[in-house]
Design a protein around this motif. Structure first.
Motif, short mmCIF file in Angstrom:
data_model
loop_
_atom_site.label_atom_id
_atom_site.label_comp_id
_atom_site.label_asym_id
_atom_site.label_seq_id
_atom_site.Cartn_x
_atom_site.Cartn_y
_atom_site.Cartn_z
N LEU A 79 0.86 -1.18 0.00
CA LEU A 79 0.00 0.00 0.00
C LEU A 79 0.89 1.23 0.00
CD1 LEU A 79 -2.50 -1.03 2.84
CD2 LEU A 79 -2.95 -1.11 0.38
N LYS A 80 0.68 2.14 -0.92
CA LYS A 80 1.57 3.31 -1.02
C LYS A 80 1.48 4.20 0.22
CE LYS A 80 3.04 3.85 -5.62
NZ LYS A 80 3.67 4.84 -6.50
N PRO A 84 5.55 3.48 0.50
CA PRO A 84 5.58 4.28 -0.73
C PRO A 84 6.61 3.81 -1.76
CG PRO A 84 6.51 5.50 1.13
CD PRO A 84 5.85 4.29 1.69
N SER A 85 7.70 3.18 -1.30
CA SER A 85 8.73 2.73 -2.24
C SER A 85 8.42 1.37 -2.84
CB SER A 85 10.09 2.67 -1.55
OG SER A 85 10.46 3.94 -1.06
N LEU A 86 7.39 0.70 -2.30
CA LEU A 86 7.01 -0.65 -2.75
C LEU A 86 8.25 -1.54 -2.85
CD1 LEU A 86 4.30 0.19 -5.45
CD2 LEU A 86 3.96 -0.49 -3.07
N ILE A 87 8.91 -1.72 -1.70
CA ILE A 87 10.14 -2.50 -1.59
C ILE A 87 9.93 -3.92 -2.12
CG2 ILE A 87 11.87 -3.41 0.02
CD1 ILE A 87 11.95 -0.40 -0.13
N ILE A 113 -4.06 -0.45 11.53
CA ILE A 113 -4.02 -1.91 11.37
C ILE A 113 -3.85 -2.30 9.92
CG2 ILE A 113 -5.22 -4.12 11.71
CD1 ILE A 113 -6.42 -2.93 14.26
N TRP A 114 -4.52 -1.59 9.02
CA TRP A 114 -4.33 -1.81 7.59
C TRP A 114 -4.30 -0.45 6.90
CZ3 TRP A 114 -2.35 -5.58 5.06
CH2 TRP A 114 -2.43 -5.61 3.65
N GLY A 115 -3.09 -0.05 6.44
CA GLY A 115 -2.97 1.25 5.80
C GLY A 115 -3.16 2.38 6.78
N LEU A 116 -3.61 3.51 6.27
CA LEU A 116 -3.84 4.68 7.12
C LEU A 116 -5.31 4.98 7.35
CD1 LEU A 116 -1.07 7.16 5.91
CD2 LEU A 116 -1.01 5.54 7.80
N ASP A 120 -7.83 2.65 2.32
CA ASP A 120 -6.96 1.54 1.93
C ASP A 120 -7.65 0.18 2.00
OD1 ASP A 120 -4.53 2.93 1.35
OD2 ASP A 120 -4.26 3.26 3.50
N TRP A 121 -8.91 0.15 2.44
CA TRP A 121 -9.60 -1.13 2.58
C TRP A 121 -10.34 -1.46 1.30
CZ3 TRP A 121 -12.36 0.20 7.85
CH2 TRP A 121 -11.38 0.55 8.80
#
Length: 423
Positions: A79-80, A84-87, A113-116, A120-121
């Motif tokens: 999730l960006k 954000p760098s999507l490692i 818990i999931w994203g901000l 993001d859900w």
């Protein structure tokens, strides 16, 4: 082709022996789960925190050569908002293995818990289930490549968990454990939750988080507890470990080990010099050996910034530019000596800390204080040899001087010194 009777007999004997060996392997008891099963060359297995976005292969090779056996890094969902760098984590895990290091992978999904938050859900999805699916899926995909899994990081700190979501975290933990059981995902070492404060002691950790840990540990979902015992001086951790151990035993968690998954000291002006950082980092390792802690992760490998006055920029044992700091030199020189040694005893009588390690036929007496210099004599039988090793400001080996008062004497200070006693 006809086979002779003797050859047939030998072939049958070999086949039966092979079957017996295979049966023995299959029937042997499973390796005990938990941090107690870690096989290490050192009194305490040592890890160091790395930055997944900037760590190089040269860094990883240097970490291994210095005596570290593990590296720790966090894995976030794709999730960006939180990654954000999507490692490319699978590639990083393989690079760690290529360097002959083991990985401590910390799984967490964001302060909500999931994203901000709800953006993001997925439609119709619950944040608790999204985290569970992510964590179990990643574990399942990399079970053979990761030595230690850690669930979450400092949920008692608002940066990593919104304090309003403590009950939701309990649910997320419960769902994660149920999902692991359903999918038969049971790694050897799964620790949690990377507490920023000491749980079960002192009342700083919310009850919901303590309850979530106890439930997960009793269900064999988590094998060990992970804590971050930051403090002004390392020596006070010894008593806190004893308190935590007593509380775990009281909750019928006697098999639950204690893992120090993050702890370090920053060198930043005008508060702490590199020399003082080196003393504290060295003593941090020694006090964990004294307490028989199996695994310590040092924060961190490299300074994340270049400001001399920023605490958060200067936790590294390497500078941001890649120069070795005094903490790196002192600790790694000690590891060379302490390799293949085991703890014999620890004492802190009269303000002097004395850790005794045994390596082959030598006893290694490490002496230090928290502040003021004190004289100490190590009793040694007549005829024994003594070598003194100083680590500050750089490593020096020399004589312990003449034997007096039934032993060898030294000045103990906040900068540890080692007396090696041998035949």
């Amino acid at each position: 082709m006809k086979i002779s009777t003797s050859r047939t007999r030998r072939w049958l004997q070999a086949a039966l022996l092979s079957c017996a060996c295979l049966s023995a392997v299959v029937m042997s008891p499973a390796q005990a789960r938990g941090v107690s099963g870690i096989d290490t060359d050192y009194p305490v297995a040592l890890s160091v925190q790395i930055d997944p976005a900037t760590i190089t292969d040269a860094d990883l090779n240097e970490i291994r050569a210095a005596g570290f056996e593990f590296v720790r890094f966090g894995v976030r969902p794709p999730l960006k908002s939180v990654n954000p760098s999507l490692i490319d984590y699978p590639r990083l895990i393989q690079r760690v293995r290529n360097a002959k290091l083991d990985a401590i992978v910390t799984l967490f999904g964001g302060s909500a818990i999931w994203g901000l938050g709800p953006k993001d859900w997925r439609e119709g999805a619950r944040k608790e289930s999204l985290f569970s699916d992510f964590a179990v899926g990643f574990m399942k995909a990399h079970t053979g490549d990761v030595a230690v899994w850690e669930v979450w990081n400092e949920p008692d700190h608002k940066t990593f968990l919104n304090p309003a979501l403590l009950s939701d975290f309990e649910t997320a933990s419960s769902e994660l454990c149920a999902n692991m059981a359903k999918q038969k995902v049971q790694p050897n070492i799964v620790v949690g939750f990377g507490f920023a404060n000491l749980p079960f002691v002192g009342g700083k950790v919310p009850t919901q988080l303590e309850n979530a840990f106890v439930s997960a540990a009793k269900s064999d979902c988590l094998t060990d507890i992970s804590i971050h015992p930051y403090r002004p001086v390392p020596e006070t951790a010894f008593g806190d470990y004893e308190k935590l151990r007593a509380q775990l035993d009281k909750r019928e968690l006697k098999k639950t080990g204690i893992v120090i998954s993050e702890w370090g000291y920053a060198s930043y002006l005008p508060v702490r010099s590199q020399s003082t950082q080196a003393s504290l980092v060295f003593r941090e390792y020694l006090i964990n050996a004294a307490a028989s802690i199996k695994l310590l992760n040092l924060y961190a490998w490299r300074d994340r910034g270049r400001s001399s006055f920023s605490k958060e920029d200067n936790f590294g044992i390497m500078s941001n530019a890649g120069e070795k700091k005094e903490a790196f030199s002192a600790l790694t020189e000690f590891l060379k000596i302490a390799r293949h040694s085991k703890k014999v005893s620890y004492d802190d009588a009269k303000g002097v800390n004395q850790l005794v390690l045994k390596r082959d036929d030598a006893l290694l007496h490490v002496l230090w204080t928290q502040d003021n210099e004190k004289s100490v004599t190590v009793p040694v039988a007549e005829g024994k040899k003594c070598t003194r090793v100083d680590f500050f400001p750089q490593m020096r080996r020399g004589s312990c001087g003449p034997r007096t008062d039934g032993g060898f004497s030294a000045k103990a200070s906040a900068y540890p010194v080692l007396l090696s006693i041998s035949d």
